[in-house]
Structures are given as C-alpha cells and as structure tokens.
Write an enzyme that holds these catalytic residues in place. Structure first.
Site, PDB file in Angstrom:
ATOM      1  N   ASP A  60     -50.399-106.576  33.357  1.00  0.00           N
ATOM      2  CA  ASP A  60     -49.138-107.228  33.007  1.00  0.00           C
ATOM      3  C   ASP A  60     -49.036-107.389  31.493  1.00  0.00           C
ATOM      4  O   ASP A  60     -50.044-107.356  30.780  1.00  0.00           O
ATOM      5  CB  ASP A  60     -49.072-108.613  33.654  1.00  0.00           C
ATOM      6  CG  ASP A  60     -49.347-108.563  35.143  1.00  0.00           C
ATOM      7  OD1 ASP A  60     -48.697-107.767  35.833  1.00  0.00           O
ATOM      8  OD2 ASP A  60     -50.225-109.326  35.602  1.00  0.00           O
ATOM      9  N   ASP A  75     -47.430-112.620  35.170  1.00  0.00           N
ATOM     10  CA  ASP A  75     -47.900-112.960  36.510  1.00  0.00           C
ATOM     11  C   ASP A  75     -48.967-114.046  36.449  1.00  0.00           C
ATOM     12  O   ASP A  75     -49.852-114.018  35.574  1.00  0.00           O
ATOM     13  CB  ASP A  75     -48.456-111.723  37.212  1.00  0.00           C
ATOM     14  CG  ASP A  75     -47.357-110.758  37.648  1.00  0.00           C
ATOM     15  OD1 ASP A  75     -46.176-111.051  37.378  1.00  0.00           O
ATOM     16  OD2 ASP A  75     -47.688-109.719  38.251  1.00  0.00           O
ATOM     17  N   ARG A  91     -38.295-110.900  41.145  1.00  0.00           N
ATOM     18  CA  ARG A  91     -39.367-111.818  40.731  1.00  0.00           C
ATOM     19  C   ARG A  91     -38.947-112.611  39.496  1.00  0.00           C
ATOM     20  O   ARG A  91     -39.565-112.529  38.437  1.00  0.00           O
ATOM     21  CB  ARG A  91     -40.679-111.074  40.481  1.00  0.00           C
ATOM     22  CG  ARG A  91     -41.187-110.312  41.691  1.00  0.00           C
ATOM     23  CD  ARG A  91     -42.507-109.615  41.417  1.00  0.00           C
ATOM     24  NE  ARG A  91     -42.917-108.801  42.554  1.00  0.00           N
ATOM     25  CZ  ARG A  91     -43.993-108.027  42.579  1.00  0.00           C
ATOM     26  NH1 ARG A  91     -44.769-107.963  41.504  1.00  0.00           N
ATOM     27  NH2 ARG A  91     -44.296-107.319  43.650  1.00  0.00           N
ATOM     28  N   ASP A  99     -46.347-102.952  35.537  1.00  0.00           N
ATOM     29  CA  ASP A  99     -46.589-104.081  36.428  1.00  0.00           C
ATOM     30  C   ASP A  99     -45.670-105.233  36.013  1.00  0.00           C
ATOM     31  O   ASP A  99     -44.550-105.020  35.581  1.00  0.00           O
ATOM     32  CB  ASP A  99     -48.064-104.463  36.382  1.00  0.00           C
ATOM     33  CG  ASP A  99     -48.541-105.121  37.665  1.00  0.00           C
ATOM     34  OD1 ASP A  99     -47.695-105.572  38.451  1.00  0.00           O
ATOM     35  OD2 ASP A  99     -49.760-105.198  37.878  1.00  0.00           O
TER      36      ASP A  99
END
Length: 326
Positions: free
Chosen positions: A133, A166, A219, A162
């Site tokens: 990430d 996160d 997301r 990605d």
C-alpha cells in the site's frame, strides 16, 4: 496560528528572500516534531513519532530507507522528489515529514509490528501492488497519518495497485486526519478478512477526521470489526461505493458530506455480517444509508471532542485544507 505565521513570512519576504526560506524551514521543522493531538492516536500514552531523537533531511531513496528502518527515534524530513520501486519497513519512534512540494513515487511504507509512528505532509503516489500500500499499517499501535496526499492510477488495472491506506491485523490507536485520498480503485481498508475475527475483535480503534475522498472507486473506507469515528469528511465524485460497514464494525459518522456520488454512500456488502453506524449531520447528497443503527456515540469516545464543522460547510472547507498543505 498558521495565519500569524503566514503574515509574518509575508512581511519578511519584502526584506529578504533568504530569511523567508529560513523561516519556512524552521516552521517545517517545528511541525515535523509535533505530536498527535486529535482522535484515537492520543490514547495509550499518545503518539510523538521521532520527537525524542535527531532530525535528518533525506533527498534520495537509499537515505530515506536507511533512516526509516533505523532503530533509534528519528524525525525524517523528505526534500525534493524521490522515485523508485520499493517497500520501506518503518521502525518505531519515527516521524516522516514531507517538505512543501516534495513527493514520493512508487514507494510504499509498511508500518508492521511497531509503535509510535507519524506520517505527515507526504505526497505518495503510484505504488504498485508488489510494493504494498502507499501506507500500510499492520499490527501496530499509535500511528498518525496527517496532511498526506495519497493517490493511485485509475488507468492501471484494479489489481496492479493495492490500497492507499490499509489498517489491518488488530492495529490500534490510529488517526487519519487532513488527508487527501484520490484517483484510485481501492482507498482504505480496515480489517483485511472476514476470517480474522479472533485477532481483530476489540481492536482497530481508528479516527478519520477532516479528510477528502475524491474519484475513488471503493473502500472509502471499508470497515470490518473496528470501532471507527469519521468526522468532517468529504466524498466527491466516487466511482462506486462509499463507507462499507461490515462484520459487526461500530462506526460513528458525523458532520460530513457526499457529492456527485452513486447510490451507496453508507452501506453493507461482501461479508457474512453487517456492520453498524450512527449517522449524525451527514449530507448524503442524494445517495443512501442502508446500514443498521449502531451504538458508538460521541459521548462514548475516550478523547477530546473534535470540532464538528457542520455538513453544510464541508464541501467548501475540506478540499482547501486536506492534503500536503503544511
């Protein structure tokens, strides 16, 4: 406080450009050593990053990697534009702070099994999936991400990159504030898997305050198991979905707004069990909230209250303040 600093710099500029530069550098160094004062990262003893150590300036990938992975407290100031293909493992007691105009391209930061880390005023983009990430927080405590600009590449395939940010594996006491997340397929994941209840339940206490989500597909964020406070956030021109509340997550969303977004602003999908949300003064902009009401309230939060700007002020305010703006 910032207004005073700006006026002071403007006055000095008339007399001496060199003094202006020195004053700006000094302001940046002061900001780089500030601790977290907002949200969940004020808990568990607080988050001070590398304030107890020395300050170094880095201008290339090798120096940045060496400083970030060192075992001593350190404030690292990123100067100029750094490009490469790497995944940097950030050690405990670090502040990584970007000077105005600096950028990092193709490099992911992995914050795993450490504590007391600050990522501030950084512009990070186009991190390929092989490098993780843009910022990945995994089984770590007391992390503050503030005034960052995190972006991807929507022209690339969905799995070529990605996440932007996160937060997984029972990470705790995390605040994401004043950050601009944009132009990406998958923005921010809280809790990586439905099957990770044993590790994640009771953890993942996270605050998202004063953030700007633009041109994101999904997301924004997606939340499993966690206890998450979202306040003064603005979602504009989402391509797919917004806040996904899953797997018994408890979410409080306050003083926020959606604009130019598809139907599912606050919703549940792609898990065995729903999550829950208390929604207070949120302008859905014609989109919907389909999540059952939860139990997380402002009075139950353990930290000082964050000023609610009011949903009517969000669209005009947050895009002007979020991102690499220090």
């Amino acid at each position: 406080m910032r207004v005073t600093a700006i006026l002071t710099l403007a006055t000095i500029a008339i007399a001496s450009p060199t003094k202006v530069l020195n004053s700006r550098n000094e302001l940046a160094r002061r900001q780089a050593t500030e601790g977290c004062s907002i949200g969940y990262c004020t808990q568990n003893g607080g988050t001070t990053g590398g304030a107890a150590g020395d300050t170094v300036t880095v201008t290339d990938l090798a120096s940045l990697t060496e400083a970030a992975e060192s075992e001593t407290p350190l404030t690292i100031i990123v100067s100029g534009n750094i490009e490469g293909s790497a995944k940097i493992r950030v050690a405990s007691d670090k502040t990584i702070y970007g000077e105005t105009g600096s950028s990092i391209t193709g490099v992911g930061f992995y914050i795993r099994q450490v504590s007391n880390v600050i990522m501030r005023n950084l512009k990070i983009g186009q991190v390929l999936a092989d490098n993780g990430d843009a910022i990945g927080i995994d089984e770590s405590t007391n992390v503050w991400v503030d005034h960052c600009d995190l972006s991807g590449d929507l022209s690339a395939g969905k799995d070529d990159l990605d996440g932007l940010l996160d937060i997984t594996h029972a990470a705790e006491w995390v605040t994401v504030s004043n950050t601009y997340l944009h132009d990406h397929w998958k923005a921010s994941l809280v809790g990586h898997s439905d099957s990770n209840a044993d590790e994640d339940t009771g953890h993942l206490h996270i605050t998202y305050a004063n953030n700007y989500w633009y041109n994101i597909n999904s997301r924004a964020p997606s939340i499993r198991f966690g206890t998450v406070h979202i306040i003064n956030n603005y979602w504009d021109s989402l391509l797919g979905t917004g806040v996904n509340c899953r797997m018994d997550a408890q979410v409080l969303i306050q003083s926020s707004a959606f604009s130019n977004c598809p139907d599912e602003a606050i919703f549940f999908a792609d898990s065995d069990y729903t999550g829950y949300a208390v929604v207070d003064d949120v302008d859905l902009g014609g989109s919907t909230n389909s999540v059952p009401e939860g139990t997380l309230t402002a009075s139950s939060l353990p930290y000082d209250a964050i000023e609610a700007l009011g949903s009517a002020q969000i669209a005009a305010t947050i895009p002007e303040t979020a991102g690499q703006k220090l």
